[in-house]
Scaffold this active site. Structure first.
Site, PDB file in Angstrom:
ATOM      1  N   CYS A  90       0.879  -1.335   0.150  1.00  0.00           N
ATOM      2  CA  CYS A  90      -0.131  -0.098  -0.186  1.00  0.00           C
ATOM      3  C   CYS A  90       0.842   1.250   0.149  1.00  0.00           C
ATOM      4  CB  CYS A  90      -1.102   0.080   1.112  1.00  0.00           C
ATOM      5  SG  CYS A  90      -0.432  -0.893   2.533  1.00  0.00           S
ATOM      6  N   ARG A  97       7.347 -11.162   4.822  1.00  0.00           N
ATOM      7  CA  ARG A  97       7.043 -10.925   6.411  1.00  0.00           C
ATOM      8  C   ARG A  97       7.770 -12.137   7.071  1.00  0.00           C
ATOM      9  NH1 ARG A  97       0.489 -10.255   5.471  1.00  0.00           N
ATOM     10  NH2 ARG A  97       0.592  -8.369   3.975  1.00  0.00           N
ATOM     11  N   GLN A 111       1.345 -10.986  -3.543  1.00  0.00           N
ATOM     12  CA  GLN A 111      -0.020 -10.470  -2.982  1.00  0.00           C
ATOM     13  C   GLN A 111      -0.677  -9.787  -4.198  1.00  0.00           C
ATOM     14  OE1 GLN A 111       0.047  -7.540   0.262  1.00  0.00           O
ATOM     15  NE2 GLN A 111      -1.475  -8.934   1.274  1.00  0.00           N
ATOM     16  N   ASP A 145      -2.522  -7.406  -5.085  1.00  0.00           N
ATOM     17  CA  ASP A 145      -3.104  -6.240  -4.322  1.00  0.00           C
ATOM     18  C   ASP A 145      -3.743  -5.385  -5.257  1.00  0.00           C
ATOM     19  OD1 ASP A 145      -3.098  -5.241  -1.394  1.00  0.00           O
ATOM     20  OD2 ASP A 145      -1.161  -5.430  -1.651  1.00  0.00           O
ATOM     21  N   HIS A 173      -5.418  -1.184  -4.834  1.00  0.00           N
ATOM     22  CA  HIS A 173      -5.461  -0.085  -4.039  1.00  0.00           C
ATOM     23  C   HIS A 173      -6.515   1.004  -4.974  1.00  0.00           C
ATOM     24  CE1 HIS A 173      -2.111  -1.495  -2.123  1.00  0.00           C
ATOM     25  NE2 HIS A 173      -2.661  -1.402  -1.138  1.00  0.00           N
ATOM     26  N   LYS A 206     -12.497  -4.216   7.713  1.00  0.00           N
ATOM     27  CA  LYS A 206     -12.428  -5.009   6.780  1.00  0.00           C
ATOM     28  C   LYS A 206     -13.664  -5.855   6.641  1.00  0.00           C
ATOM     29  CE  LYS A 206      -9.203  -8.283   8.872  1.00  0.00           C
ATOM     30  NZ  LYS A 206      -7.942  -8.876   8.462  1.00  0.00           N
ATOM     31  N   HIS A 249      -7.977  -0.916   0.391  1.00  0.00           N
ATOM     32  CA  HIS A 249      -7.043  -2.039   0.140  1.00  0.00           C
ATOM     33  C   HIS A 249      -7.879  -3.418  -0.238  1.00  0.00           C
ATOM     34  CE1 HIS A 249      -4.184   0.305   2.480  1.00  0.00           C
ATOM     35  NE2 HIS A 249      -5.337   1.060   2.904  1.00  0.00           N
TER      36      HIS A 249
END
Length: 641
Positions: A332, A361, A379, A381, A383, A462, A508
């Site tokens: 992000c 991570r 990921q 992702d 946005h 979320k 997100h």
């Protein structure tokens, strides 16, 4: 006092009554199956006395709270059996978990699977003894003294961490007493169907600097038939284990040189690329643009985003030119920098930025599991930057996209709305607005959902999508997070229709979640037998003998030129052996070619779905195959098309 039940009906009593007594008054049948009660939202024992107006829900094994109570008592029966058989064992903790329970114990001599059989036998005795389960409390110092007397150092440590004025809760069944907040069943006789399933290592309090304890896993049900069904699913899950199938099918490998960092092999990359192509196709259709952001960014960025304060223990850091940098654990902040790169107008919004970003991570070694829990993953992702007026439609758009993705693979799913956690940033007003926006979008879509209190991200609430695979297991994959905080922290702006500067709102979201984890789920969901469009090898050409290799090579070349993922088996083996091997590799189509096929310019088609499908012209087979692949059709085993 007035007791408001789950169905909205009200019962009045002129004296205090236990939850069990109220359940009995409602129905003797309900009392027989009751596990616990829920008083004003708090799960309590059936023995809990109600003395004032409240909302009451009687929980059975079908309710999450009832199931947890049943399995928590099962863990105490396990611990009691362990102490009877091996009194020198020290007890740590024993909670209910999804699908069962465990108890962490400390014993100098390691437990074995043979020990599990003995413990199970002793547990059955405890159940037959029908021991009443009783609760009592003690002041902190007396509680410590009791646990020292029983030589339970882990319990002493837990109590010592509590405030000095704390009143400590215990539960007792027969000679066994355990530190526990409850709730529990009223009697051990209720737990009749159980099984100890496995042993594992677990660090005390989850800290790898502490001693490694033994974790004994088990499960329990109210009926033997339900236990047997669950154990059958466990056996099926072992056959589908993605680590086993991943090795057998040549998809990926894990090496000690890179713990938590999977290696994708050529066939695994074919599968992964097919997924990514589908991702790009569906996102292009839904108005997303694709970006790519750096894998490592400065500490200053992560401080601004809040990750340095809230997530640093999971981040890999380094120093470059005497400045701190971090390998990104999330995409992000990079997406925010892309948004910042030029002035934005309300006419530009919404901006939907997709990114297949590699993130890292730090996971503890004991938590890693094949592709399901890794330290490096891609990921999927996206946005979305938008105006307040666009929030509801954008959330609905994302939810619809995720629904389309899961249906593509044949997954059912359920939805959870996760609210503000304790470790969060931002004002109460922003959190309320964000939570209400998510709830409103779900309601307008007519989606059923449950509220998961306190499980939101640190920057916003979320929506989580928990998919169900072919053997009934659930996996959390897709998520939609609504964020007022990062646009504020990064001072993001757009020019409104009024010519003034305004703050955008940010979503997100992921559909697959982690590509690696999603691949692991797909391997187990399909047991390695992927739909043709996803299969690493879609067709295998099988010449009957060396005399037919030349024709086999022509068939192979025609398929390859058409963009089909194809292999040819040129080994001097019998055709039956070649077919069996291709079946073991779970290849959708096998094309057998011999003298007759060569003479007629055809191929004999065998499929994973219908067995022998007869002879076909190669052109016709290829036409049907391309339709199946382009339409992403999932043929079933019964299909004879």
């Amino acid at each position: 006092m007035k007791i408001t039940l789950k169905d909205g009906s009200v019962r009045e009593y002129d004296k205090s009554m236990s939850v069990y007594e109220i359940a009995s008054d409602i129905s003797e049948g309900l009392a027989r199956v009751a596990m616990a009660g829920e008083v004003n939202g708090e799960v309590v024992d059936l023995r809990t006395v109600v003395s004032e107006d409240c909302e009451l829900n009687i929980l059975t094994f079908q309710d999450e709270g009832g199931k947890d109570t049943f399995r928590h008592t099962s863990s105490h029966i396990l611990a009691q059996a362990v102490k009877r058989l091996y009194p020198e064992t020290k007890l740590a903790i024993g909670p209910a978990i999804a699908d069962g329970f465990y108890y962490d114990v400390d014993r100098d001599i390691p437990f074995t699977t043979e020990d599990l059989e003995k413990i199970e036998k002793e547990m059955k005795k405890i159940v037959k003894e029908a021991l009443p389960v009783e609760s009592f409390t003690l002041p902190r110092e007396e509680a410590i003294a009791l646990m020292k007397e029983k030589e339970e150092p882990y319990k002493v440590e837990l109590i010592e961490d509590l405030p000095e004025d704390a009143i400590i809760s215990f539960y007792k069944q027969g000679e066994f007493t355990d530190l526990c907040a409850g709730p529990h069943l009223m009697n051990t006789k209720t737990v009749k169907a159980f099984k100890l399933t496995s042993l594992a290592g677990a660090y005390w309090r989850g800290n790898e600097k502490n001693k490694m304890l033994t974790r004994i896993y088990g499960t329990s049900f109210t009926k033997k038939a339900d236990l047997d069904e669950y154990l059958e699913r466990l056996e099926e899950a072992k056959k589908r284990d993605h680590r086993k199938l991943g090795k057998e099918l040549g998809l990926f490998m894990l090496r000690e040189e890179g713990p938590g960092f999977p290696f994708f092999l050529p066939k695994g990359m074919a599968l992964k690329n097919a997924l990514l192509e589908y991702w790009r196709e569906i996102h292009t259709k839904n108005g997303y643009v694709e970006i790519s952001t750096p894998i490592m960014l400065s500490r200053h960025l992560w401080e601004t985003s809040g990750h340095w304060d809230h997530y640093k223990e999971n981040m890999y850091t380094t120093v470059i030119d005497e400045q701190d940098f971090a390998v990104k654990p999330m995409n992000c902040p990079g997406g925010i920098l892309v948004y910042e790169s030029e002035p934005r107008s309300y006419r530009d919004l919404p901006i939907r930025m997709g990114e297949l970003g590699i993130v890292h991570r730090h996971e503890k070694s004991g938590q890693m599991h094949g592709l399901m829990r890794v330290r490096c993953f891609t990921q999927d992702d996206a946005h979305i930057f938008m105006t307040p007026e666009q929030v509801k439609d954008e959330i609905k758009g994302v939810a619809t996209l995720i629904d389309e993705v899961y249906k593509m693979f044949g997954f059912k799913y359920h939805v959870e709305l996760s609210t503000r956690p304790e470790d969060s940033m931002g004002s109460d007003e922003d959190w309320e607005l964000a939570t209400d926006a998510l709830r409103d979008a779900l309601d307008s879509l007519g989606m059923d959902y449950v509220v998961n209190e306190g499980d939101g991200a640190f920057y916003g609430p979320k929506i989580d999508f928990h998919l169900e695979d072919s053997i009934g297991r659930t996996w959390q994959c897709g998520t939609i997070q609504l964020d007022f905080q990062l646009p504020l922290r990064f001072n993001l702006e757009y020019t409104g229709a009024d010519g003034e500067k305004h703050r955008p709102i940010m979503i997100h979201r992921v559909a697959f979640g982690s590509i690696e984890r999603f691949i692991g789920i797909l391997i187990e969901h399909f047991a390695g037998a992927f739909p043709t469009w996803l299969a690493p090898v879609q067709v295998k050409v099988l010449p009957i003998s060396d005399k037919h290799l030349e024709y086999g090579e022509k068939v192979y070349a025609a398929l390859k030129d058409a963009g089909i993922r194809v292999e040819i088996d040129t080994r001097a083996e019998k055709i039956g052996y070649k077919i069996r091997e291709a079946q073991m590799q779970k290849i959708p189509y096998m094309l057998v070619v011999g003298a007759k096929e060569e003479e007629e310019g055809k191929v004999s088609v065998r499929s994973r779905f219908a067995g022998d499908e007869g002879q076909k012209c190669l052109k016709d087979f290829l036409c049907d195959l391309k339709k199946e692949i382009s339409g992403k059709i999932r043929r079933s085993m019964e299909s004879k098309e």
